[in-house]
Design an enzyme around this catalytic site. Structure first.
Site, mmCIF file in Angstrom:
data_model
loop_
_atom_site.group_PDB
_atom_site.id
_atom_site.type_symbol
_atom_site.label_atom_id
_atom_site.label_comp_id
_atom_site.label_asym_id
_atom_site.label_seq_id
_atom_site.Cartn_x
_atom_site.Cartn_y
_atom_site.Cartn_z
ATOM 1 N N GLU A 182 27.949 1.241 -2.687
ATOM 2 C CA GLU A 182 27.202 2.131 -3.578
ATOM 3 C C GLU A 182 27.513 1.912 -5.064
ATOM 4 O O GLU A 182 27.799 2.848 -5.806
ATOM 5 C CB GLU A 182 27.477 3.588 -3.173
ATOM 6 N N GLU A 298 24.446 2.489 8.373
ATOM 7 C CA GLU A 298 24.854 3.901 8.549
ATOM 8 C C GLU A 298 23.659 4.752 8.997
ATOM 9 O O GLU A 298 23.469 5.867 8.581
ATOM 10 C CB GLU A 298 25.425 4.459 7.241
#
Ligand code: G3I
Length: 589
Positions: A182, A298
């Site tokens: 991220e 995810e």
């Protein structure tokens, strides 16, 4: 598939009521039928969610050269054998949700605690699962000491030491690492899209290259992944994020930085039910054109805003998966699909995206009771329909033991091993055809049924002294009715246990009985059943505890039971006790 908009309650939502080839058209007269979820079958939901066969998600994915895996946590897997067994059965890959983060690994600046992560790595290894690391560099999941300890002077050394220590520890065992997580957000307004993190502050944009180079040095075999979220939807905001991520990947590649793959997290929301995914498809193709592989890392579905009705909600979650996977699996560079959890029993969404109606969220393929949901079915169907990947994936052997691959009792042995009821030998064999002593059998029973020790006094067997290794198991199983000693006051702990005795023990312990012994006529060798055993063997037969290989009609009651046969009988007894899911086998009588 024709879709209908149906107004229901406060929300308008698209429900895929469709026409399937050969299934005819199912139309709903304005109202979604409220199906009693108990009676509902997967074909009366307006379309057919049925999947062919009983293969696991892991096997369906592997059949197409894909890896299916799931996130898990030491704190749950190490204490929940049923959950562990489901992971062992369904996942070809395990990624710790938190156990490999700075916060969980580093209680202090100069100490690493690998207890949880090592347990997870060993669990993956013994259950034939690939192991995936998450994450070496992130702005979250940092320990409380980080802020006051790391600064522009020592940041690079701290980063390098962390990666060398952590990635080095698992070198050669790791399928892939989320090296950096991220790093892109449009919110911080930088032209390069980079997120303002301590790493960027202290080291500049180069921190990403530094991290990947350090990871490549620490573990040359691991697939090195850049992982990010919010890359899926059709929105213009997402389009801008995809562009920024692509620019980052292009920069890394042009710098010769050792990056091998993109991880797209895929925390999917309501909009995903009817996304066309045009932008995502193009993005994935552009990433693949850089020579990168792609992992869905995810995946789960945020059902926060979905209707309360479980039938409707489960169906919508299932269709989000279906719609998303049909888009991403068209891209040949996609090599893995990992869900962020496997069962609704444990999901980060319970805390982070709770529902307004306070109903438990239901984002994952298995429900909180570990039962497959429609989401499981649409994922299974997506794998079954996925284009074959080129290049066969090599999954670790799924059995924890070398010598049971293809053995008739493999599925029983594996299931009991996953529940930590049986173990093998240090050389990782199980020796399925070896015999079992009465003491060894008592130990297995104690683990399988963890019988509550009756509070009556210990039974004194002349040949079972208190310092005998099996003393406690023999006491527990004798006092709870599974086993009995001999009239002469001995237990014969070293005696090899005959098959009839195993069945009598299980039927006795489960308090099964049957005065109808006519069922025994199914055995060609019924005459060999000892008189003391007829009632209990009849009960065991009626309760599907008896498994006869290779000839179902041959009980061989007086032959010593093998380790494989004990595993099969004990597993069937666990099914009878409602402690295990039925396994279909041609050898159950
Ligand atoms: O274990 C402690 C507990 O002892 C303590 O009492 C409690 C107090 O809040 O905290 C517990 O730790 C929490 C941990 O989850 C375990 O439950 C942390 O506070 C909490 O921050 C942590 O949340 C995790 C989050 O990442 C931050 O690390 C979530 O479980 C995890 O699912 C989530 O996963 C992230 C990925 O790493 C990156 N992509 C997004 C994804 C979802 O946010």
């Amino acid at each position: 598939m024709t879709k209908k908009r149906i107004l229901t309650g406060r929300r308008t939502f698209l429900l895929g009521l469709g026409t399937l080839a050969g299934m005819g058209t199912f139309t709903v007269a304005g109202q979604f039928k409220r199906l009693n979820s108990q009676s509902q079958t997967i074909t009366d939901l307006g379309r057919n969610f049925a999947v062919a066969g009983g293969a696991s998600l892991r096997d369906r994915a592997a059949n197409k050269g894909l890896i299916y895996g799931s996130q898990g946590h030491y704190k749950f897997l190490s204490k929940d054998p049923e959950l562990a067994a489901l992971y062992a059965q369904e996942s070809a890959l395990l990624v710790p949700g938190n156990d490999l983060k700075w916060k969980d690994l580093r209680p202090s600046p100069d100490r690493f605690d690998f207890t949880k992560a090592d347990w997870m790595a060993e669990f993956a290894r013994t259950h034939g699962m690939l192991f995936r690391g998450h994450t070496l560099v992130w702005h979250k999941g940092l320990p409380s000491w980080f802020k006051e300890t790391v600064n522009s002077r020592n940041a690079e050394q701290m980063l390098l030491e962390h990666i060398a220590t952590v990635a080095g520890r698992y070198a050669g065992k790791m399928h892939s690492w989320d090296v950096v997580n991220e790093a892109i957000t449009l919110r911080d307004g930088r032209s390069d899209g980079l997120r303002e993190t301590p790493w960027l502050e202290f080291l500049g944009p180069e921190y990403i290259d530094i991290a990947f180079r350090a990871a490549a040095e620490a573990d040359p075999q691991a697939l090195l992944v850049y992982n990010d979220n919010g890359l899926d939807s059709d929105s213009s905001k997402t389009e801008k994020k995809r562009a920024a991520v692509l620019r980052l990947l292009e920069r890394l590649k042009s710098n010769g930085t050792p990056i091998h793959a993109l991880g797209t997290q895929a925390h999917l929301g309501e909009s995903a039910i009817d996304s066309k995914y045009t932008g995502l498809r193009k993005f994935l193709s552009d990433v693949a054109d850089l020579g990168l592989k792609i992992l869905v890392t995810e995946m789960d579905v945020i059902d926060k805003s979905f209707p309360t009705d479980l039938v409707v909600r489960d169906r919508m979650v299932a269709e989000v998966y279906e719609n998303y996977l049909s888009a991403v699996l068209d891209e040949p560079a996609v090599i893995a699909v990992v869900t962020w959890g496997l069962s609704d029993r444990h999901t980060w969404l319970s805390k982070k995206k709770p529902r307004e109606d306070n109903m438990p969220v239901r984002p994952l393929p298995f429900d909180a009771k570990l039962k497959p949901k429609l989401a499981h079915n649409t994922m299974a169907l997506a794998f079954d329909r996925a284009p074959m990947r080129d290049g066969q994936i090599v999954l670790p052997r799924q059995t924890p033991f070398y010598d049971i691959q293809g053995h008739w009792a493999q599925v029983y042995i594996q299931a009991l091993a996953a529940k930590n009821i049986i173990s093998g030998f240090p050389d990782e064999t199980f020796r399925p055809n070896a015999s079992v002593t009465r003491a060894e059998f008592a130990a297995i029973i104690t683990k399988a049924f963890t019988p509550v020790q009756q509070n009556n006094k210990a039974i004194a067997f002349q040949d079972v002294p208190q310092n005998f290794w099996g003393y406690n198991a023999i006491q527990t199983t004798s006092q709870s009715g599974f086993l009995a000693g001999y009239p002469n006051g001995t237990f014969q702990p070293g005696q090899q246990i005959p098959r009839a005795q195993v069945l009598v023990s299980l039927a006795s312990g489960l308090k099964l009985s049957s005065d109808d012994t006519s069922v025994l006529s199914v055995y060609q060798d019924v005459a060999q059943i000892p008189a003391y055993a007829t009632n209990k063997v009849a009960a065991a037969t009626q309760q599907k505890i008896v498994v006869n290989y290779p000839t179902v009609k041959l009980l061989s009651p007086n032959r010593n039971a093998t380790r494989a046969e004990v595993a099969a009988f004990v597993y069937q007894a666990l099914v009878n006790a409602g402690k295990a899911e039925p396994i279909s086998s041609p050898y159950v009588v």
